[in-house]
Structure formats: C-alpha cells, structure tokens
Design an enzyme around this catalytic site. Structure first.
Site, PDB file in Angstrom:
ATOM      1  N   GLN A 163      23.292  -8.445   9.652  1.00  0.00           N
ATOM      2  CA  GLN A 163      24.656  -8.327   9.145  1.00  0.00           C
ATOM      3  C   GLN A 163      25.169  -8.902   8.053  1.00  0.00           C
ATOM      4  OE1 GLN A 163      26.799 -10.517  12.246  1.00  0.00           O
ATOM      5  NE2 GLN A 163      28.714  -9.101  12.150  1.00  0.00           N
ATOM      6  N   GLY A 290      24.649 -20.053  12.509  1.00  0.00           N
ATOM      7  CA  GLY A 290      24.462 -20.908  13.861  1.00  0.00           C
ATOM      8  C   GLY A 290      23.659 -19.926  14.874  1.00  0.00           C
ATOM      9  N   GLY A 291      24.257 -18.709  14.732  1.00  0.00           N
ATOM     10  CA  GLY A 291      23.612 -17.851  15.635  1.00  0.00           C
ATOM     11  C   GLY A 291      23.831 -16.286  15.200  1.00  0.00           C
ATOM     12  N   GLU A 293      23.839 -12.421  16.983  1.00  0.00           N
ATOM     13  CA  GLU A 293      23.756 -11.663  18.386  1.00  0.00           C
ATOM     14  C   GLU A 293      22.770 -10.497  18.369  1.00  0.00           C
ATOM     15  OE1 GLU A 293      26.185 -11.888  16.097  1.00  0.00           O
ATOM     16  OE2 GLU A 293      27.528  -9.892  16.008  1.00  0.00           O
ATOM     17  N   HIS A 317      28.890 -17.841  22.623  1.00  0.00           N
ATOM     18  CA  HIS A 317      29.389 -16.899  21.556  1.00  0.00           C
ATOM     19  C   HIS A 317      28.509 -15.517  21.336  1.00  0.00           C
ATOM     20  CE1 HIS A 317      31.687 -16.099  18.063  1.00  0.00           C
ATOM     21  NE2 HIS A 317      30.616 -15.440  17.435  1.00  0.00           N
ATOM     22  N   HIS A 321      28.822 -11.691  22.587  1.00  0.00           N
ATOM     23  CA  HIS A 321      28.863 -10.486  21.751  1.00  0.00           C
ATOM     24  C   HIS A 321      28.108  -9.397  22.379  1.00  0.00           C
ATOM     25  CE1 HIS A 321      30.348 -11.353  17.673  1.00  0.00           C
ATOM     26  NE2 HIS A 321      29.860 -12.467  17.655  1.00  0.00           N
ATOM     27  N   GLU A 340      34.581 -10.240  16.062  1.00  0.00           N
ATOM     28  CA  GLU A 340      34.485 -11.893  16.184  1.00  0.00           C
ATOM     29  C   GLU A 340      35.704 -12.226  17.037  1.00  0.00           C
ATOM     30  OE1 GLU A 340      31.906 -13.445  15.698  1.00  0.00           O
ATOM     31  OE2 GLU A 340      30.878 -12.069  14.508  1.00  0.00           O
ATOM     32  N   ASP A 397      31.068  -9.215   3.354  1.00  0.00           N
ATOM     33  CA  ASP A 397      30.861 -10.796   3.506  1.00  0.00           C
ATOM     34  C   ASP A 397      32.141 -11.415   3.158  1.00  0.00           C
ATOM     35  OD1 ASP A 397      28.503 -11.948   4.626  1.00  0.00           O
ATOM     36  OD2 ASP A 397      28.220 -13.143   2.873  1.00  0.00           O
ATOM     37  N   ARG A 578      22.136 -23.502   6.760  1.00  0.00           N
ATOM     38  CA  ARG A 578      23.197 -22.851   7.812  1.00  0.00           C
ATOM     39  C   ARG A 578      24.288 -23.103   6.708  1.00  0.00           C
ATOM     40  NH1 ARG A 578      25.618 -24.867  13.636  1.00  0.00           N
ATOM     41  NH2 ARG A 578      27.245 -23.281  14.060  1.00  0.00           N
TER      42      ARG A 578
HETATM   43  N1  BES Z   1      28.081 -12.416  13.809  1.00  0.00           N
HETATM   44  C1  BES Z   1      27.932 -13.691  13.581  1.00  0.00           C
HETATM   45  C2  BES Z   1      27.086 -14.114  12.399  1.00  0.00           C
HETATM   46  C3  BES Z   1      27.551 -13.173  11.137  1.00  0.00           C
HETATM   47  C4  BES Z   1      28.689 -13.191  10.722  1.00  0.00           C
HETATM   48  C5  BES Z   1      26.590 -12.781  10.291  1.00  0.00           C
HETATM   49  C6  BES Z   1      29.066 -12.372   9.623  1.00  0.00           C
HETATM   50  C7  BES Z   1      26.836 -12.155   9.340  1.00  0.00           C
HETATM   51  C8  BES Z   1      28.088 -11.788   8.694  1.00  0.00           C
HETATM   52  C9  BES Z   1      27.714 -14.684  14.587  1.00  0.00           C
HETATM   53  O1  BES Z   1      28.173 -14.267  16.026  1.00  0.00           O
HETATM   54  C10 BES Z   1      28.603 -15.799  14.338  1.00  0.00           C
HETATM   55  O2  BES Z   1      29.802 -15.665  14.542  1.00  0.00           O
HETATM   56  N2  BES Z   1      28.042 -17.066  14.394  1.00  0.00           N
HETATM   57  C11 BES Z   1      28.527 -18.302  14.114  1.00  0.00           C
HETATM   58  C12 BES Z   1      28.691 -19.094  15.640  1.00  0.00           C
HETATM   59  C13 BES Z   1      30.009 -19.587  15.905  1.00  0.00           C
HETATM   60  C14 BES Z   1      31.116 -19.009  15.714  1.00  0.00           C
HETATM   61  C15 BES Z   1      29.897 -20.079  17.416  1.00  0.00           C
HETATM   62  C16 BES Z   1      27.849 -19.167  13.376  1.00  0.00           C
HETATM   63  O3  BES Z   1      26.906 -18.810  12.876  1.00  0.00           O
HETATM   64  O4  BES Z   1      28.476 -20.144  12.898  1.00  0.00           O
HETATM   65 ZN    ZN Z   2      30.027 -13.967  16.338  1.00  0.00          ZN
END
Ligand code: BES
Ligand code: ZN
Length: 623
Positions: A163, A290-291, A293, A317, A321, A340, A397, A578
């Site tokens: 992503q 952080g994570g 999905e 979270h 997803h 989101e 992004d 991160r």
């Molecule tokens: N899908 C996102 C991570 C992402 C967003 C990757 C945009 C690439 C482009 C993931 O679900 C996310 O939102 N992660 C957050 C978690 C938090 C909101 C609990 C993060 O990584 O901080």
């Molecule tokens: Zn997310």
C-alpha cells in the site's frame, strides 16, 4: 440496479440456494465497470487480470526477487493490448497462454511517482500472459534486512509493503485497488527461512525452502504481501495465531491473547469474518507502519509489544480492515477515507465491546487531538482536509493523513449520534454485506447511504459538506472522556503549582492517560520542571514505544536534554523505523531549531528505514 432487484426478488421467492448465489455473483462480476484511477496505467475496462500465479525466488545475496507472474485475463474481443503497472523492474520477456509463445511488449515511460506502463500485445485468442521479470535495487516495496536488524540477529529477513502503489515495484501488476484478483504463489527462499503471504499459510518451515500459497478470495493488488525470515508459529485459537522470531514469539502470543475475543465481537457487530484465518506476523522494528492489514495475515511492528496489551488497539484496527478495506475496498486512493475512517470507527467499536466504553472514549479523545494537529499541519492546503481527495499527479501517500482516519471517524460518529446506534449498526452490517468483495467510490457510498439510511428514516444530514468541504462542519459531536478529563485537571494543578510531581507519577493511570498527559504538557512548563518530572516518572526510560515517542517530542519542544536523553532519542531513531513515530520526532527537532542535529542522526539511521519512511523524512529534512 433494476437487474439486481429482479435477482434479489427471485432469490427471496425461491430461497437463497447456492446456485442462485453463484449466478447472481457471476452476473455482477461480468458487469463490473471500473472507475478512473489516475494512479494506474491499467485499462481494466478493456483488458483485466483476474488471477495471478506467481512463481518467484528470493535471493538474499543479490537482494532481488526474480521469476514470473502469469495472469489469467479477460478482454473485450476487439482489444489488442493489455497494460500493467511496473516500477523499477527488469522485464525479460512476455509469453501468451503458455510459457513458449513470446509476444511483443513495450515499456512506456511514466514518472517518478507512478512508474511505467508495460503494454503487452495480445493475439485474439489470448487468455493468459506470463511476465518474466526481476526486481532491482530501486524496489520500494521490499526491505531486505541484515541479521543484526532482526530480533534473533542470526538470519536475514525480508518483508514487502504494497500500500498504496508499491506492489508494482515487486510484481508487474494492474495496480489499482479496484482490480481484485485471486492468486496462488510458489516462493523459493533459503532453506532455513520460512515464507508467509497474505494467503493460506503453512505453520512450519518446509524442508527445502519451497512454499506454496493460495488466496482464493479476490483481493486488491496492494494487499499482496510476503514476509521471509526465521519465523515460528503459535496458535492463539482455532482460527488465530502469531508468527514471530523465536525470541519474540511468547511475548507476542501474550500480547495478542485477546484477538479471538475481538473477532467474536467484530462479527457480532458487522457480520461474518470472511477470511477463515486471522494471523499476525511480528516484523523487525524497521517496519514502516504500526500495522498493515494484509488479508489473513496482519503485518505488525514489534513496537506494539508493550508487555501489558496496552497498544493492541492496533490489532483491533487491522482486524477491522478485514471488513472495511479488504472486504469493501476503496476504489481509488481518492476514496481512502472509506478504508481508514470506517476502520477507525469500527476499531473503537471493537475496543468498546471488549474493554468497555471508557477505553473507547479515551481513544476517541486522543484521536480528536490528532485531528486538530493534522488540521493545523494542513492549514495551507485546505483541499487536503476534504474526505474525498483529488490526488491526481501526486503520490497517494500525500493523502494518507489524519483526515482520512480521524475526520472520517468523526463523520461516522456524528452520523451515529444523529441516526441512533441501532440504525447505524443495521446500516453498516447491510453495507458490508451488499458490497462484500467489491470496491466502492465515495459517490457510490453516498448513494447507498441516502437510499438505505437517511431517506428511509427521514433524516437530513449535511453529508455533502462533511465529504466535499474542507475543515470540520459545525455539527461535529463533542468527544469526551472522563478518564482524560482527570488528566487535564492534574495538568492544570501542575501548571499552577498545586501538585507535586511525585503525586503526578503516583496516579494509577492507564497508558492512554499517560499519553494524554505527556502530549498536553503546556508550553509554560520549563525544562527544569520536565527534568524533575522525569526524575520521578522515569519517562525517558520507558519501555512503552508510544510513551517514548510522545515524551521525546515534548522533551525536544521544551529544550530539555542531557546526555542520557540524547542517547535514548538516538537509539530510538536508529532502531525503530515506524514512520509515524520517527517523523514526529524529526519534525519536533526541525521545528525547534535542531535541524542539523536531526540530519546528523538521520544520516546514521536512514539505512535502517524502509523506503516509505525515507521518502517522508527526506522531504521533511530537505534532503
Ligand atoms: N493501512 C494502514 C497502513 C497504511 C496506510 C499503509 C497508508 C500505506 C499507506 C494501516 O491499517 C494503518 O492505518 N496503520 C496504522 C495503525 C493505527 C491507525 C492503529 C499505523 O500504522 O500507525
Ligand atoms: Zn488502517
């Protein structure tokens, strides 16, 4: 629309037999009309890939992936070309229908953001194409890690991040979120390592380094993912479990113990979990999020393993997803808030169901402050504060800000208050069912919302303003938390000198309360006062990554520093990748007259970061 209604009424008349279900699915699949997605060169309305068979080898010495991607395709009879997205890939040859009949291809140069357009000539009878390729050192999705960058320190590691538009840097693909496809894969890795994907995974290492995967549900390209390392598996329930390195596996299993409970509550809210298995893989600390999905297999940063389950909102979270994002997917990156915003709303509903309302309220208030800070950061680009974005010509992004997450949440929360929770829940459950395994634009969602929630309940709501206007509409609900109100009262007393620091540290606070306290330390508090707070509360020595991050931000803002803190900040920035964490700290340095110091640390740390993080920090520090 009429056709769907007829099929639906027939299904009601004759009962919802499996045959009926299959037929209705087929009818809708044939009729898919793809939206315009300016972040992809694919022309799916002409020729579209439906299934991927990936056959690759991971070479840790050369730091490349090489092999072939075979696609089953569907095309209009008159169409003679199919377009794929590629970026920083070497294309060796392309064959049609089998691995022998080569066909012409042309690489039309694109740009730094989108990569290039791989245009393949199709004979009339083409039903499959195979692209022979390899990745290069410029691949943005892949991060190859040295043993010393892992927890075990003995074996290398690789993970991918797709992503938003990075899958095209490790697989030639029609890289638009609306182009769903099934896949299977054969992946060869060094025999002592284990490969896992966003697919059906094994639970043990293979003997010979060969791994076979199937993902039989159609997913968007950004959700294809691979991790390779010295991994082990530990089940948490019959359908959940965790992959991690040996030294981390027990701590991870403890931290994620409640994930089955979360799924149970999530299913009660919005319907069946459609992906059979839910596992989490704990990656090395350079993972930029952080994570993430990835279906059936959430990718997670090790920084959420706090030892006390205090940061597992992130699991709720990524799990959420599985409905908002993976099941019902944003059609283009301009519709990112549908992924989101819904996920943050759903995440907090899961947390409320498992841990109670007070907990969810704290998360919402912390999120509200994130939103204010996000709005402040975007005050010169108000168009970026709309839910529906226009990211044409930009890196998607750029749209991945707190707006999608927290304005999206606030919209849904305000809507919930207006329509009442029972109506909201019925609506959302029906929404996930209606659009399961399909993609959705903002416009399609708004039509569905009007037709199924607002009009039938005779409710008027300024949806258009929420979605298409900058800023936050005046009818936003006020988000409050009694537990965080207490924190603000303590801060007030401290500012007035009516409370001793010892007493502050003695409060039996949750991690979220501590976060809120630290983030709201007023500018009037001096470096000396921070020092005395630190002497008692020991924030500098915290093992909780979230606390460390917000604390370092304050320390920098208040110009409180000494050798010990400086070293801690440097260690943090050189081990953790991160993006949210490190960008917060670099930004604080930059805005508080320490740009050169930031650059010095970054020079050392950069090699440890994934491209997602270096892109952001390069820009921020002007490199
Ligand atoms: N899908 C996102 C991570 C992402 C967003 C990757 C945009 C690439 C482009 C993931 O679900 C996310 O939102 N992660 C957050 C978690 C938090 C909101 C609990 C993060 O990584 O901080
Ligand atoms: Zn997310």
């Amino acid at each position: 629309m009429k056709k769907t209604l007829t099929i639906l009424s027939l299904m009601v008349l004759f009962g919802c037999s499996d045959i009926n279900k299959k037929q209705s699915k087929k009818t809708t699949a044939k009729k898919t009309i793809y939206a315009v997605d300016n972040h992809s060169f694919a022309k799916p309305n002409e020729a579209v890939a439906k299934h991927l068979n990936l056959n690759i080898k991971v070479d840790f010495n050369k730091k490349i992936i090489s092999g072939k991607a075979t696609y089953k395709i569907e095309k209009k009879a008159t169409v003679t070309k199919i377009h794929f997205d590629i970026k920083a890939l070497v294309i060796h040859k392309v064959t049609i229908n089998n691995y022998k009949d080569e066909t012409d291809f042309n690489i039309v140069e694109g740009d730094e953001i989108h990569g290039d357009d791989l245009t393949i000539t199709l004979p009339k009878n083409a039903s499959a194409v195979t692209i022979f390729y390899e990745t290069t050192s410029k691949t943005e999705a892949l991060q190859f890690l040295k043993p010393e960058q892992t927890a075990g320190k003995e074996d290398p590691f690789l993970f991918t991040q797709g992503q938003a538009i990075l899958t095209r840097t490790w697989i030639p693909i029609q890289d638009s979120p609306q182009i769903r496809l099934t896949y299977d894969a054969t992946v060869e890795v060094p025999y002592n390592l284990m490969a896992i994907m966003s697919a059906k995974n094994g639970k043990q290492k293979s003997q010979n380094g060969m791994y076979y995967f199937t993902m039989k549900q159609a997913i968007s390209p950004y959700l294809i993912a691979l991790a390779v390392g010295d991994l082990e598996y530990k089940p948490l329930s019959s359908r959940t479990g965790v992959y991690a390195e040996k030294v981390t596996i027990d701590a991870a299993a403890f931290e994620f113990e409640d994930v089955e409970k979360m799924i149970v509550r999530a299913e009660m809210l919005y319907g069946k979990y459609h992906w059979e298995q839910y596992d989490i893989v704990v990656l090395p600390p350079s993972f930029p999020f952080g994570g993430m999905e990835n279906p059936r297999l959430t990718f997670a940063t090790p920084t959420i393993i706090a030892g006390d389950k205090s940061l597992t909102t992130l699991v709720a979270h990524e799990l959420a997803h599985s409905w908002s994002g993976n099941l019902v997917t944003n059609a283009t990156w301009n519709d990112f808030w549908l992924n989101e915003g819904f996920t943050v709303y759903f995440e907090r509903r899961i947390m409320e169901a498992v841990y109670g309302k007070e907990y969810a309220d704290m998360l919402a208030v912390i999120g509200r402050q994130d939103l204010d800070e996000g709005l402040e950061g975007l005050k010169h680009t108000p168009n970026d504060t709309k839910l529906k974005l226009n990211l044409d010509g930009r890196n998607p992004d750029d749209g991945m800000t707190d707006i999608a997450y927290e304005k999206g949440f606030l919209f849904l929360k305000t809507l919930e208050e207006k329509v009442g929770r029972p109506n909201m829940d019925l609506f959302l459950k029906a929404y996930f069912k209606e659009f399961a395994f399909s993609t959705i634009t903002t416009e399609k969602f708004l039509n569905y919302l009007n037709a199924n929630l607002l009009t039938p309940n005779k409710i008027t709501f300024n949806v258009e303003e929420w979605v298409y206007s900058p800023g936050i509409p005046a009818n936003q609900i006020k988000i409050t938390s009694t537990k965080l109100d207490v924190v603000m009262q303590v801060i007030e007393k401290w500012e007035k000198g009516n409370i001793m620091v010892e007493e502050i540290c003695d409060q039996d606070w949750t991690i979220q309360q501590k976060i809120h306290f630290i983030r709201n330390i007023p500018a009037t508090i001096s470096a000396r006062q921070l020092e005395s707070l630190d002497a008692h509360c020991e924030f500098t020595n915290t093992t909780n990554s979230y606390i460390a991050m917000v604390w370092f931000e304050q320390v920098i803002k208040h110009n409180y520093h000494n050798k010990h803190i400086d070293k801690k900040i440097e260690d943090f920035l050189t081990t953790v990748g991160r993006r949210w964490y490190v960008s917060t700290i670099y930004n604080a340095l930059k805005n508080n007259g320490k740009l050169n110091y930031a650059r010095r640390i970054y020079k050392k740390a950069r090699k440890n970061y994934h491209s997602v993080t270096t892109n952001t920090i390069d820009n921020m520090l002007g490199l």
